[in-house]
Every structure is written in C-alpha cells, then in structure tokens.
Design a protein around this motif. Structure first.
Motif, mmCIF file in Angstrom:
data_model
loop_
_atom_site.group_PDB
_atom_site.id
_atom_site.type_symbol
_atom_site.label_atom_id
_atom_site.label_comp_id
_atom_site.label_asym_id
_atom_site.label_seq_id
_atom_site.Cartn_x
_atom_site.Cartn_y
_atom_site.Cartn_z
ATOM 1 N N ALA A 170 0.860 -1.182 0.000
ATOM 2 C CA ALA A 170 0.000 0.000 0.000
ATOM 3 C C ALA A 170 0.899 1.235 0.000
ATOM 4 O O ALA A 170 1.870 1.302 0.759
ATOM 5 C CB ALA A 170 -0.899 -0.009 1.230
ATOM 6 N N ASP A 171 0.584 2.211 -0.844
ATOM 7 C CA ASP A 171 1.466 3.384 -0.939
ATOM 8 C C ASP A 171 1.304 4.339 0.227
ATOM 9 O O ASP A 171 2.167 5.175 0.482
ATOM 10 C CB ASP A 171 1.281 4.097 -2.281
ATOM 11 N N LYS A 172 0.179 4.214 0.970
ATOM 12 C CA LYS A 172 0.006 5.049 2.165
ATOM 13 C C LYS A 172 -1.000 4.396 3.103
ATOM 14 O O LYS A 172 -1.760 3.514 2.690
ATOM 15 C CB LYS A 172 -0.430 6.457 1.783
ATOM 16 N N LEU A 173 -0.993 4.842 4.359
ATOM 17 C CA LEU A 173 -1.831 4.248 5.402
ATOM 18 C C LEU A 173 -3.300 4.206 4.988
ATOM 19 O O LEU A 173 -3.999 3.234 5.244
ATOM 20 C CB LEU A 173 -1.654 5.053 6.700
ATOM 21 N N GLY A 174 -3.751 5.256 4.324
ATOM 22 C CA GLY A 174 -5.145 5.318 3.928
ATOM 23 C C GLY A 174 -5.552 4.230 2.926
ATOM 24 O O GLY A 174 -6.745 3.953 2.753
ATOM 25 N N ASN A 175 -4.568 3.612 2.285
ATOM 26 C CA ASN A 175 -4.864 2.527 1.337
ATOM 27 C C ASN A 175 -4.613 1.139 1.927
ATOM 28 O O ASN A 175 -4.596 0.159 1.208
ATOM 29 C CB ASN A 175 -4.028 2.697 0.071
ATOM 30 N N ASP A 176 -4.455 1.109 3.251
ATOM 31 C CA ASP A 176 -4.219 -0.178 3.920
ATOM 32 C C ASP A 176 -5.442 -1.101 3.842
ATOM 33 O O ASP A 176 -5.297 -2.317 3.810
ATOM 34 C CB ASP A 176 -3.875 0.080 5.390
ATOM 35 N N TRP A 177 -6.642 -0.505 3.768
ATOM 36 C CA TRP A 177 -7.862 -1.284 3.956
ATOM 37 C C TRP A 177 -8.030 -2.420 2.951
ATOM 38 O O TRP A 177 -8.591 -3.460 3.279
ATOM 39 C CB TRP A 177 -9.089 -0.360 3.920
ATOM 40 N N ASN A 178 -7.549 -2.250 1.743
ATOM 41 C CA ASN A 178 -7.745 -3.321 0.758
ATOM 42 C C ASN A 178 -6.428 -3.977 0.329
ATOM 43 O O ASN A 178 -6.353 -4.562 -0.736
ATOM 44 C CB ASN A 178 -8.511 -2.806 -0.460
ATOM 45 N N ALA A 179 -5.403 -3.866 1.169
ATOM 46 C CA ALA A 179 -4.079 -4.361 0.753
ATOM 47 C C ALA A 179 -3.877 -5.843 1.085
ATOM 48 O O ALA A 179 -2.919 -6.449 0.623
ATOM 49 C CB ALA A 179 -2.985 -3.528 1.401
#
Ligand SMILES: *[C@@H]1O[C@H](CO)[C@@H](O)[C@H](O)[C@H]1NC(C)=O
Length: 134
Positions: free
Chosen positions: A124-133
């Motif tokens: 994930a490129d940032k914490l906010g994109n963790d949800w679907n990683a």
C-alpha cells in the motif's frame, strides 16, 4: 500484485515424486496446484524448517513472472500422520508477500495432497490505502 482465484483455497498435488512411498505425507518434492502453479520444497531440517521455490502460473502484476523463494515450517512429531505446515512466499517480481497454511493428506487413491489457504499482502502506498491491501 500476485493474484490467484477469488477464493483462497488451494489444493496441491504431488508431481509423481513419492510413488514408492504411497502412504507418506512428505512435503519435500515438487507440487502442482489447481491453477497450474508449481512449488518445490527442499529438504526438511531437524526442526521441521524448509526452503523452496514457488513458480506461480497467475499474476496481476505487469512484470514478468519469476521464480520466488519460499520459507516454511512443518510439525514433525508424527510426520507420517498428516503434518500441518506454513510458508511465506517472498515474490521476486513484486513488492507483495503471500503466506500459506495447510495440511498434508493421503487421499483414497494413495496420492499425497496439500490442502492450503493463503493470504496475499500487496504494497500500500500510504496508510489510507491499507484497507484493501490484504
Ligand atoms: C508446472 O509444472 C507442469 C508440469 O511439469 C508444467 O506443465 C507447467 O507449465 C508448470 N507451471 C509453471 C507455472 O511453470
């Protein structure tokens, strides 16, 4: 990113390696799964640890598929009786990691099968994109 089926169950079948020992569940050898991916597990050491190579047949990565190393461990207490195991695949051609866990069985025809499930973690490129990683 490496992607397999929309479900996480994977069945591996031994590629003719252990025909002289039909009732054993020995992980060492080459296995092929229902998608045509192959893995080779090398010698199991005294602690039950092993290394190997995973060659996937499927990938969502734009990069060329390459053989990827795997690192795992199995229970040894009763190796002839369906050992449980787990391993990590460190994908060589992406920033993803997969973990598999499963158990070896001998089916009614005397063939060794590995019943596994897996999780894939993509970068994930940032914490906010963790949800679907995962
Ligand atoms: C896996 O092994 C089988 C049998 O040797 C072969 O046909 C297939 O191409 C291999 N798959 C990959 C992804 O290399």
């Amino acid at each position: 990113m490496v992607q397999a089926t929309p479900f996480l169950l994977v069945l591996f079948l031994a590629l003719g390696a252990h025909s002289f020992f039909p009732q054993q569940c020995i992980l060492t050898g080459t296995w092929e799964n229902d998608l045509g991916s192959n893995m080779t597990i090398k010698t199991i050491d005294a602690k039950g640890d092993f290394t190997g190579i995973y060659r996937t047949a499927v990938s969502a990565s734009p990069r060329k598929i390459e053989d990827s190393p795997l690192l795992g461990s199995q229970h040894l207490q009763n190796p002839l009786n369906n050992p449980t195991f787990g391993f990590t695949v460190h994908w060589s051609f992406s920033e993803s990691i997969s973990v598999f866990t499963g158990q070896c069985f001998v089916d009614d025809d005397g063939k060794e099968v590995l019943k596994t499930m897996w999780l894939l973690r993509v970068h994930a490129d940032k914490l906010g994109n963790d949800w679907n990683a995962t």
